[in-house]
Design an enzyme around this catalytic site. Structure first.
Site, PDB file in Angstrom:
ATOM      1  N   HIS A  97       0.843  -1.284   0.204  1.00 41.27           N
ATOM      2  CA  HIS A  97       0.098   0.094  -0.119  1.00 41.27           C
ATOM      3  C   HIS A  97       0.877   0.966  -0.088  1.00 41.27           C
ATOM      4  O   HIS A  97       0.766   2.326  -0.782  1.00 41.27           O
ATOM      5  CB  HIS A  97      -0.829   0.046   1.152  1.00 41.27           C
ATOM      6  N   LYS A 136     -17.822  -5.717   7.381  1.00 42.21           N
ATOM      7  CA  LYS A 136     -16.395  -6.310   7.970  1.00 42.21           C
ATOM      8  C   LYS A 136     -16.085  -6.011   9.375  1.00 42.21           C
ATOM      9  O   LYS A 136     -16.101  -5.081   9.819  1.00 42.21           O
ATOM     10  CB  LYS A 136     -15.247  -5.818   7.092  1.00 42.21           C
ATOM     11  N   ARG A 180      -2.571  -6.453  -8.247  1.00 35.25           N
ATOM     12  CA  ARG A 180      -1.211  -7.215  -7.642  1.00 35.25           C
ATOM     13  C   ARG A 180      -1.228  -8.325  -8.742  1.00 35.25           C
ATOM     14  O   ARG A 180      -0.013  -8.743  -8.912  1.00 35.25           O
ATOM     15  CB  ARG A 180      -1.527  -7.737  -6.322  1.00 35.25           C
ATOM     16  N   SER A 183      -2.877  -7.605   3.416  1.00 40.50           N
ATOM     17  CA  SER A 183      -3.386  -7.471   4.908  1.00 40.50           C
ATOM     18  C   SER A 183      -3.503  -8.662   5.540  1.00 40.50           C
ATOM     19  O   SER A 183      -2.926  -8.861   6.673  1.00 40.50           O
ATOM     20  CB  SER A 183      -4.451  -6.535   5.288  1.00 40.50           C
TER      21      SER A 183
HETATM   22  P1  ADP Z   1     -10.070  -3.451   0.070  1.00 35.56           P
HETATM   23  O1  ADP Z   1     -10.774  -4.286   1.019  1.00 35.56           O
HETATM   24  O2  ADP Z   1     -10.689  -2.214  -0.376  1.00 35.56           O
HETATM   25  O3  ADP Z   1      -9.540  -4.233  -1.139  1.00 35.56           O
HETATM   26  P2  ADP Z   1      -7.347  -3.363   0.860  1.00 35.56           P
HETATM   27  O4  ADP Z   1      -6.708  -2.504   1.871  1.00 35.56           O
HETATM   28  O5  ADP Z   1      -7.134  -4.786   0.966  1.00 35.56           O
HETATM   29  O6  ADP Z   1      -8.908  -2.841   0.786  1.00 35.56           O
HETATM   30  O7  ADP Z   1      -6.638  -2.869  -0.639  1.00 35.56           O
HETATM   31  C1  ADP Z   1      -6.888  -1.331  -1.071  1.00 35.56           C
HETATM   32  C2  ADP Z   1      -6.177  -1.342  -2.344  1.00 35.56           C
HETATM   33  O8  ADP Z   1      -4.798  -1.439  -2.267  1.00 35.56           O
HETATM   34  C3  ADP Z   1      -6.424  -2.449  -3.539  1.00 35.56           C
HETATM   35  O9  ADP Z   1      -6.831  -1.662  -4.622  1.00 35.56           O
HETATM   36  C4  ADP Z   1      -5.740  -3.404  -3.560  1.00 35.56           C
HETATM   37  O10 ADP Z   1      -5.693  -4.225  -4.675  1.00 35.56           O
HETATM   38  C5  ADP Z   1      -4.634  -2.400  -3.345  1.00 35.56           C
HETATM   39  N1  ADP Z   1      -3.242  -3.504  -2.786  1.00 35.56           N
HETATM   40  C6  ADP Z   1      -3.378  -4.358  -1.740  1.00 35.56           C
HETATM   41  N2  ADP Z   1      -2.310  -5.047  -1.488  1.00 35.56           N
HETATM   42  C7  ADP Z   1      -1.337  -4.261  -2.128  1.00 35.56           C
HETATM   43  C8  ADP Z   1       0.036  -4.482  -2.583  1.00 35.56           C
HETATM   44  N3  ADP Z   1       0.752  -5.492  -1.935  1.00 35.56           N
HETATM   45  N4  ADP Z   1       0.737  -3.722  -3.485  1.00 35.56           N
HETATM   46  C9  ADP Z   1      -0.085  -2.756  -4.181  1.00 35.56           C
HETATM   47  N5  ADP Z   1      -1.225  -2.564  -3.851  1.00 35.56           N
HETATM   48  C10 ADP Z   1      -2.050  -3.319  -3.174  1.00 35.56           C
END
Ligand code: ADP
Length: 172
Positions: A26, A50, A99, A137
């Site tokens: 992120h 959630k 990803r 996460s």
């Molecule tokens: P959500 O529940 O909205 O998917 P996340 O926190 O899991 O929330 O992800 C938020 C955004 O960050 C999404 O677009 C996801 O694809 C992206 N994301 C998650 N992990 C990574 C990573 N390792 N590298 C880049 N982007 C990521």
């Protein structure tokens, strides 16, 4: 941030997500996007469907601390529709990360849904950095729950929060 020349509209983007917790994947996306846009709002979605591992306040604190060096980044939370919050922020772009192919189908459906609701707001995807493409996460929480090293996966502030979450004997 230097002032834009007169007549040049500031381009603002919204990066929404659960960030439960923020990972280095992120953060890499946030750093790269903060160089592309005049302003970037990183917003934690309060999703009633959630049950997060970290409270909203903890997640906001983690993001604020990890992005303190980025002066174009604001941190916020929202509930309801992402496009509504994007309009409220003045963001013309919703930013999401990709990803792998497995993200694609879901992300495309959300992008099309958002576009049908608010055609003037574009969704832009940034490819994840290769070295962070395995990170999510939930993977990070799984590793931390069983005592594995997460320092190469999350910012320092998150590593500390994970340690206290899983060292209290309450295996969340
Ligand atoms: P959500 O529940 O909205 O998917 P996340 O926190 O899991 O929330 O992800 C938020 C955004 O960050 C999404 O677009 C996801 O694809 C992206 N994301 C998650 N992990 C990574 C990573 N390792 N590298 C880049 N982007 C990521």
């Amino acid at each position: 941030m230097p002032a834009l020349p007169a007549g040049v509209p500031a381009m603002k983007a919204l990066y929404p997500g659960s960030f439960d917790p923020l990972t280095l994947g992120h953060l890499d996306l946030i750093e790269r996007a903060s160089r592309l846009f005049d302003g970037l709002v990183v917003a934690v979605l309060q999703n009633p469907g959630k049950q997060p591992s970290f409270s909203l306040e903890q997640r906001l604190g983690q993001i604020r601390s990890a992005t303190a060096h980025l002066n174009r980044v604001e941190v916020a939370s929202f509930d309801g529709l992402t496009v509504t919050f994007a309009s409220q922020c003045g963001a013309a772009v919703i930013l999401r990360g990709l990803r792998a192919m497995s993200d694609f189908e879901y992300e495309l459906q959300i992008a099309h849904t958002n576009s049908s609701l608010a055609p003037s707001i574009e969704t832009l995807f940034l490819a994840t950095a290769t070295r962070h493409s395995f990170l999510s996460s939930s993977v990070v929480k799984e590793v931390a729950r069983f005592g594995g090293a997460v320092e190469h996966m999350v910012p320092e502030v998150v590593a500390k929060d994970l340690a206290s979450l899983f060292n209290q004997g309450q295996r969340a």
